[in-house]
Each structure stands twice: as structure tokens, then as C-alpha cells.
Scaffold this active site. Sequence first.
Site, PDB file in Angstrom:
ATOM      1  N   LYS A  75      65.999  51.819  25.876  1.00 37.58           N
ATOM      2  CA  LYS A  75      65.227  52.806  26.568  1.00 37.58           C
ATOM      3  C   LYS A  75      65.778  53.150  28.029  1.00 37.58           C
ATOM      4  CE  LYS A  75      60.146  53.053  26.347  1.00 37.58           C
ATOM      5  NZ  LYS A  75      58.971  52.438  26.431  1.00 37.58           N
TER       6      LYS A  75
HETATM    7  O1  G3P Z   1      55.375  53.603  26.223  1.00 34.29           O
HETATM    8  C1  G3P Z   1      55.039  53.736  27.474  1.00 34.29           C
HETATM    9  C2  G3P Z   1      53.830  52.817  27.995  1.00 34.29           C
HETATM   10  O2  G3P Z   1      54.039  51.779  27.719  1.00 34.29           O
HETATM   11  C3  G3P Z   1      53.361  53.239  29.252  1.00 34.29           C
HETATM   12  O3  G3P Z   1      52.072  53.013  29.420  1.00 34.29           O
HETATM   13  O4  G3P Z   1      49.691  52.663  29.702  1.00 34.29           O
HETATM   14  O5  G3P Z   1      51.652  51.789  31.353  1.00 34.29           O
HETATM   15  O6  G3P Z   1      51.121  54.327  31.292  1.00 34.29           O
HETATM   16  P1  G3P Z   1      51.166  53.129  30.332  1.00 34.29           P
END
Ligand code: G3P
Length: 217
Positions: free
Chosen positions: A84
Site C-alpha cells: 500500500k
Molecule cells: O482502508 C482505509 C481505511 O482503513 C480508512 O478507514 O475509517 O480510518 O477512514 P477510516
Amino acid sequence: MRIFLDTASIDEIRQAVKLGVISGVTTNPSLVAKEKRADMKAVIQEIASIIDGPISAEVLSLETDALIEEAREVSSWSPNVVVKVPVSVSGLEAISVLSREGIRTNLTLCFSLNQALLGTIAGATYVSPFVGRLDDIGHDGMQLVAEIVELFENYNITTTQVIAASIRHPLHVITAAKVGAHIATIPYNVLTLMIKHPLTDIGISHFAEDWQRIQKS
Ligand code: G3P
């Protein structure tokens, strides 16, 4: 649409894999830190021992050469690892080098159509638009997913898949599927919410009650 689990929790991955609906896992440094584990390699290798599918592991280096070196190291942890890489000048440069070496990459922290376009041209295997974080600032995150899907369809781009990321609730999953995302990566709590429906629960208990009644009559 395929479903990945967005977590670094071994327990959650074990539970979700049993359901037979998860075909990959995405992690990020925050998710690994949330599990109070400082050895990312150990976490990723443990995940790889549970699920046979793509596992995204994020690199932290910022400068191009260091980023490429770190990505090569991360990719050596398991054949299932997808590296990533956040969108940046050095990130795109790294993706173009890594893709020529056959190392799969996931362009992360993607918040615009231009970033996704550059990602696929550079050779990213996946691009990850962050839906929830765009919604958080008053934008329509799923609109971006729809635009990336349309862009890839317009040009018959099949080398890069769209992962709807930063998914916060079941409606996000439904919309991701409707707009044609290849994958939605979802937290475990969203997976459990997708299973539940009050009418299902009521139906199960009615069936059980009716059956008990006839047994006693
Ligand atoms: O896959 C990306 C994710 O982990 C981010 O999620 O909820 O931290 O915006 P969030």
C-alpha cells in the site's frame, strides 16, 4: 463485488474467514497500532497464514529510494502481500518501478479522480478511494468511486481494480456495489451489521415457537 476485511485484528479475520465471504484483507499503520502490535511483519505473516488472498500492507517511507526498498522488503513477507503506497510524487515513482518488478501495489489515501488516473497509469494494481473520510468533510465519497469506475470502463482499464475504502456503514457497501466497485474493504462491525435484519430475527423466533407448540400438542 468482492469483500475484503479492513482490519489488523487476527480475531476479526479468523471470525470473518469462517463465513466464507472475505477474499482479502487491508491494513494500515493505524489499524496495526490499534492492535497494540509494533511488528508489522509478524502481523502480516499471521494474517497470511489465515487467509489466502491479497493482504495490503502499507509502507511508511517518504523518499523514493527508501520507499522502493521498503516496498520490496514488505512484499517479500508473503506472496499474498500487496504494498500500500500513499499518493505522492515519490509514491507514484515507486509504483511505476515496483509494477515493472511484478510487485503488486495499492494506491492509498486516494481522494481525487486525477490521483486514481495517475495511479493506474503508473501501474497500481488497486486504487483505494477513501469514501468515509470524504463524507466527513462534506464531499460525496461514493461519487468519487463511481467516477473512477466510469473512467476505467471508458478506457477498458482492467489492470487496476477499485477498492472502496474507509467504509463506515452497510449503506456504503450497497452503494459501492451499485456503482460497480470491484471490491469494498470493510471493518468487521460493518460485516456483522450486513448480516443482521430484524425481520430475520423475528422470523427465526416465530418458526421456533410454532415448532415447539406443535411438538407439545
Ligand atoms: O482502508 C482505509 C481505511 O482503513 C480508512 O478507514 O475509517 O480510518 O477512514 P477510516
